[in-house]
Design a protein around this motif. Structure first.
Motif, mmCIF file in Angstrom:
data_model
loop_
_atom_site.group_PDB
_atom_site.id
_atom_site.type_symbol
_atom_site.label_atom_id
_atom_site.label_comp_id
_atom_site.label_asym_id
_atom_site.label_seq_id
_atom_site.Cartn_x
_atom_site.Cartn_y
_atom_site.Cartn_z
ATOM 1 N N ARG A 86 0.634 -1.270 -0.320
ATOM 2 C CA ARG A 86 0.296 0.503 0.113
ATOM 3 C C ARG A 86 0.829 1.272 0.196
ATOM 4 O O ARG A 86 0.512 2.463 0.402
ATOM 5 C CB ARG A 86 -0.870 0.060 0.970
ATOM 6 N N ASN A 87 2.239 1.275 -0.068
ATOM 7 C CA ASN A 87 3.331 2.036 -0.045
ATOM 8 C C ASN A 87 3.220 3.329 1.378
ATOM 9 O O ASN A 87 2.931 4.580 0.726
ATOM 10 C CB ASN A 87 3.403 3.010 -1.505
ATOM 11 N N ILE A 88 3.261 2.400 2.591
ATOM 12 C CA ILE A 88 2.814 3.652 3.569
ATOM 13 C C ILE A 88 3.905 4.058 3.831
ATOM 14 O O ILE A 88 5.351 3.573 4.176
ATOM 15 C CB ILE A 88 2.153 2.619 4.366
ATOM 16 N N HIS A 89 4.125 5.515 3.879
ATOM 17 C CA HIS A 89 5.295 5.932 4.146
ATOM 18 C C HIS A 89 5.893 5.345 5.656
ATOM 19 O O HIS A 89 5.080 5.615 6.912
ATOM 20 C CB HIS A 89 5.132 7.822 3.841
ATOM 21 N N GLY A 90 6.769 5.423 5.901
ATOM 22 C CA GLY A 90 7.097 4.990 7.845
ATOM 23 C C GLY A 90 7.865 3.622 8.019
ATOM 24 O O GLY A 90 7.937 3.576 9.002
ATOM 25 N N ARG A 91 7.247 3.296 7.353
ATOM 26 C CA ARG A 91 7.208 2.041 7.752
ATOM 27 C C ARG A 91 7.961 1.180 8.148
ATOM 28 O O ARG A 91 7.798 0.060 8.774
ATOM 29 C CB ARG A 91 6.089 0.348 6.296
ATOM 30 N N SER A 92 9.268 1.060 8.020
ATOM 31 C CA SER A 92 10.467 -0.160 8.119
ATOM 32 C C SER A 92 10.473 0.801 9.934
ATOM 33 O O SER A 92 11.614 -0.300 9.835
ATOM 34 C CB SER A 92 11.557 0.406 7.194
ATOM 35 N N SER A 93 10.215 1.504 9.878
ATOM 36 C CA SER A 93 10.643 2.106 11.741
ATOM 37 C C SER A 93 9.244 1.792 12.468
ATOM 38 O O SER A 93 9.428 2.492 13.955
ATOM 39 C CB SER A 93 11.291 3.500 11.888
ATOM 40 N N MET A 94 7.982 1.266 12.390
ATOM 41 C CA MET A 94 7.031 1.092 12.394
ATOM 42 C C MET A 94 6.809 -0.276 13.424
ATOM 43 O O MET A 94 7.318 -1.180 12.785
ATOM 44 C CB MET A 94 5.596 1.094 12.060
ATOM 45 N N THR A 95 6.424 0.193 14.917
ATOM 46 C CA THR A 95 5.685 -1.374 15.629
ATOM 47 C C THR A 95 4.775 -1.343 14.853
ATOM 48 O O THR A 95 4.022 -1.621 13.981
ATOM 49 C CB THR A 95 5.509 -0.683 16.690
ATOM 50 N N LYS A 96 4.619 -3.491 15.343
ATOM 51 C CA LYS A 96 3.467 -3.403 14.898
ATOM 52 C C LYS A 96 2.106 -3.331 15.228
ATOM 53 O O LYS A 96 1.289 -3.295 13.852
ATOM 54 C CB LYS A 96 3.559 -5.124 15.521
ATOM 55 N N LYS A 97 1.981 -2.643 16.209
ATOM 56 C CA LYS A 97 0.917 -2.176 16.907
ATOM 57 C C LYS A 97 0.736 -0.522 15.443
ATOM 58 O O LYS A 97 -0.663 -0.217 14.954
ATOM 59 C CB LYS A 97 0.512 -1.274 18.270
ATOM 60 N N GLN A 98 1.633 0.103 15.444
ATOM 61 C CA GLN A 98 1.525 1.168 14.261
ATOM 62 C C GLN A 98 1.691 0.786 13.234
ATOM 63 O O GLN A 98 0.695 1.082 12.247
ATOM 64 C CB GLN A 98 3.015 2.198 14.799
ATOM 65 N N LEU A 99 2.094 -0.084 12.562
ATOM 66 C CA LEU A 99 1.467 -0.773 11.426
ATOM 67 C C LEU A 99 0.342 -1.417 11.116
ATOM 68 O O LEU A 99 -0.443 -1.035 9.801
ATOM 69 C CB LEU A 99 2.847 -2.062 10.761
ATOM 70 N N LYS A 100 -0.695 -1.690 12.282
ATOM 71 C CA LYS A 100 -1.560 -2.079 12.529
ATOM 72 C C LYS A 100 -2.365 -1.220 12.120
ATOM 73 O O LYS A 100 -3.464 -1.474 11.378
ATOM 74 C CB LYS A 100 -1.893 -3.206 13.584
#
Length: 108
Positions: free
Chosen positions: A89-103
């Motif tokens: 989905r090309n979500i910006h900043g995904r590489s530094s997100m936690t599982k909860k933040q990704l969800k």
């Protein structure tokens, strides 16, 4: 199924697709589940030239896991699964997100 798939993988695909439809999945979703599962098995057995890191890192094959991570458990999808979806989905900043933040990002 990808071109050049073996008859074993074709049978595996049909079996998984049928099982998913029996569980009430739509035809489209059943095909997606079957294709992803069979492609992952092809990667793990060296039948594919390319592979995602999640396919190579998982210690258990899908058949060994037996649906343990079918997105319906208490914890839901893994962080790797959420990351891969965020990548699609090309979500910006995904590489530094936690599982909860990704969800949370995927829910919006």
């Amino acid at each position: 199924m990808p071109a050049g798939s073996s008859s074993k993988r074709e049978r595996q695909y049909e079996h998984i697709k049928g099982s998913a439809e029996d569980r009430g999945e739509s035809s489209k979703r059943a095909k997606e589940i079957a294709a992803r599962t069979v492609n992952k098995e092809r990667v793990r057995s060296g039948e594919s030239k390319t592979a995602g890191k999640a396919s190579l890192r998982d210690p258990k094959s899908a058949s060994q896991r037996g649906g343990q991570r079918s997105h319906s458990g208490a914890e839901g999808p893994t962080k790797d699964q959420l990351y891969e979806e965020a990548k699609k989905r090309n979500i910006h900043g995904r590489s530094s997100m936690t599982k909860k933040q990704l969800k949370n990002a995927l829910d919006h």
